[in-house]
Design a protein around this motif. Structure first.
Motif, PDB file in Angstrom:
ATOM      1  N   GLU A  92       4.733   2.380  -0.222  1.00 38.42           N
ATOM      2  CA  GLU A  92       3.325   2.424  -0.405  1.00 38.42           C
ATOM      3  C   GLU A  92       2.706   3.588   0.351  1.00 38.42           C
ATOM      4  OE1 GLU A  92       1.184  -1.031   1.474  1.00 38.42           O
ATOM      5  OE2 GLU A  92       3.218  -1.694   1.913  1.00 38.42           O
ATOM      6  N   HIS A 128      -1.946   1.627  -1.167  1.00 38.53           N
ATOM      7  CA  HIS A 128      -2.473   0.736  -0.132  1.00 38.53           C
ATOM      8  C   HIS A 128      -3.864   1.234   0.252  1.00 38.53           C
ATOM      9  CE1 HIS A 128      -2.356  -1.608   3.739  1.00 38.53           C
ATOM     10  NE2 HIS A 128      -3.140  -0.624   4.116  1.00 38.53           N
ATOM     11  N   HIS A 153      -2.335  -1.970  -5.020  1.00 41.77           N
ATOM     12  CA  HIS A 153      -1.697  -3.198  -4.545  1.00 41.77           C
ATOM     13  C   HIS A 153      -2.655  -4.034  -3.709  1.00 41.77           C
ATOM     14  CE1 HIS A 153      -0.070  -4.327  -0.566  1.00 41.77           C
ATOM     15  NE2 HIS A 153      -0.273  -3.111  -0.182  1.00 41.77           N
TER      16      HIS A 153
HETATM   17 ZN   LIG Z   1      -0.183  -2.485   1.785  1.00 40.62          ZN
END
Ligand SMILES: [Zn+2]
Ligand SMILES: [Zn+2]
Length: 255
Positions: A92, A128, A153
């Motif tokens: 991420e 993220h 996410h």
């Molecule tokens: Zn995350």
């Protein structure tokens, strides 16, 4: 058939019992898991798990909280691993303005470098975002991230932001908060997102869904996310499970 698109089985919280955790996931019809790396040791461990289990895939990337520690060698390592057949995404990556460990300008630079790399290796990206929505959307737009697309996410933003991201070829992924009794906003937003743009995830060991909130999270609990979304949308559990699995396979290029 459930696809957990974001799990940290590579986290130290699973050192003692990862095999049993994976067995429980299989027993609950979890057919695919993407284990997401975020620094050197967790990238290494994600690769090991992806090589060990046919139904586990890896994402390799650098977390914004630790952006200050990413070196040029790390970026070269990520590029090398991107060629591995079990690596399905970079991430991420993103911005995190909640934890104050890496300066914003460093986070932005590390984020941009990873988006450029993803375009070079032609892999989708896992984003993220914590308290940094406007800057994330700006950077995705400036770097033309829509060429590779990806997933927002554990989405916690508004429906307007979700639409901006979907317009840039991103899927919207929901985790534990959509099951929380007091979480009005994620429920409202999840209800509005078209089923063909939705993904589900645990983000384990964090963000444990109801009714296990407060305990360690694990991929077998991804069914609670699917159940909550089915209820919000007035659909069957089976339909949500199938559709979100199909979406994840399409995004990650899994046949
Ligand atoms: Zn995350
Ligand atoms: Zn994560």
């Amino acid at each position: 058939m459930l696809f957990d698109t974001h799990a940290h089985l590579n986290a130290t919280q699973f050192n003692e019992d990862v095999e049993q955790v994976i067995e429980r996931a299989r027993a609950e019809s979890v057919s695919h898991i993407v284990v997401v790396g975020f620094d050197r040791p967790t990238i290494q461990r994600a690769m090991e798990l992806a090589e060990q289990y046919s139904f586990i895939y890896a994402a390799v990337g650098w977390h914004p909280v630790d952006a200050i520690h990413m070196t040029d060698e790390d970026l070269i390592m990520i590029e090398r691993l991107a060629a591995h057949p079990k690596v399905v995404a970079l991430g991420e990556m993103g911005l995190d303005y909640y934890w104050d460990q890496s300066p914003k300008d460093v986070q932005k630079e590390v984020f941009r470098k990873q988006i450029r790399l993803a375009k070079k290796v032609k892999l989708p990206i896992i984003i993220h975002n914590r308290d940094a929505t406007a800057d994330i959307v700006d950077i995705l737009r400036e770097e033309r991230a829509e060429e590779v697309g990806g997933v927002m996410h554990c989405f916690s933003g508004s429906i307007e932001v979700a639409r901006q991201c979907m317009d840039m070829n991103f899927y919207i992924s929901f985790g534990g908060p959509v099951t929380f009794k007091n979480a009005k906003k994620p429920k409202e937003v999840a209800k509005e997102i078209p089923l063909d743009r939705l993904l589900i995830e645990t983000d384990c060991p964090y963000l444990t869904p109801h009714p296990f909130r407060g305990k360690r999270n694990e991929p077998s609990y991804v069914k609670y996310i699917a159940e909550a979304i089915a209820e919000l949308k007035g659909l069957s559990f089976g339909e949500v499970a199938q559709k979100t699995s199909d979406n994840a396979k399409r995004l990650f290029g899994i046949i």
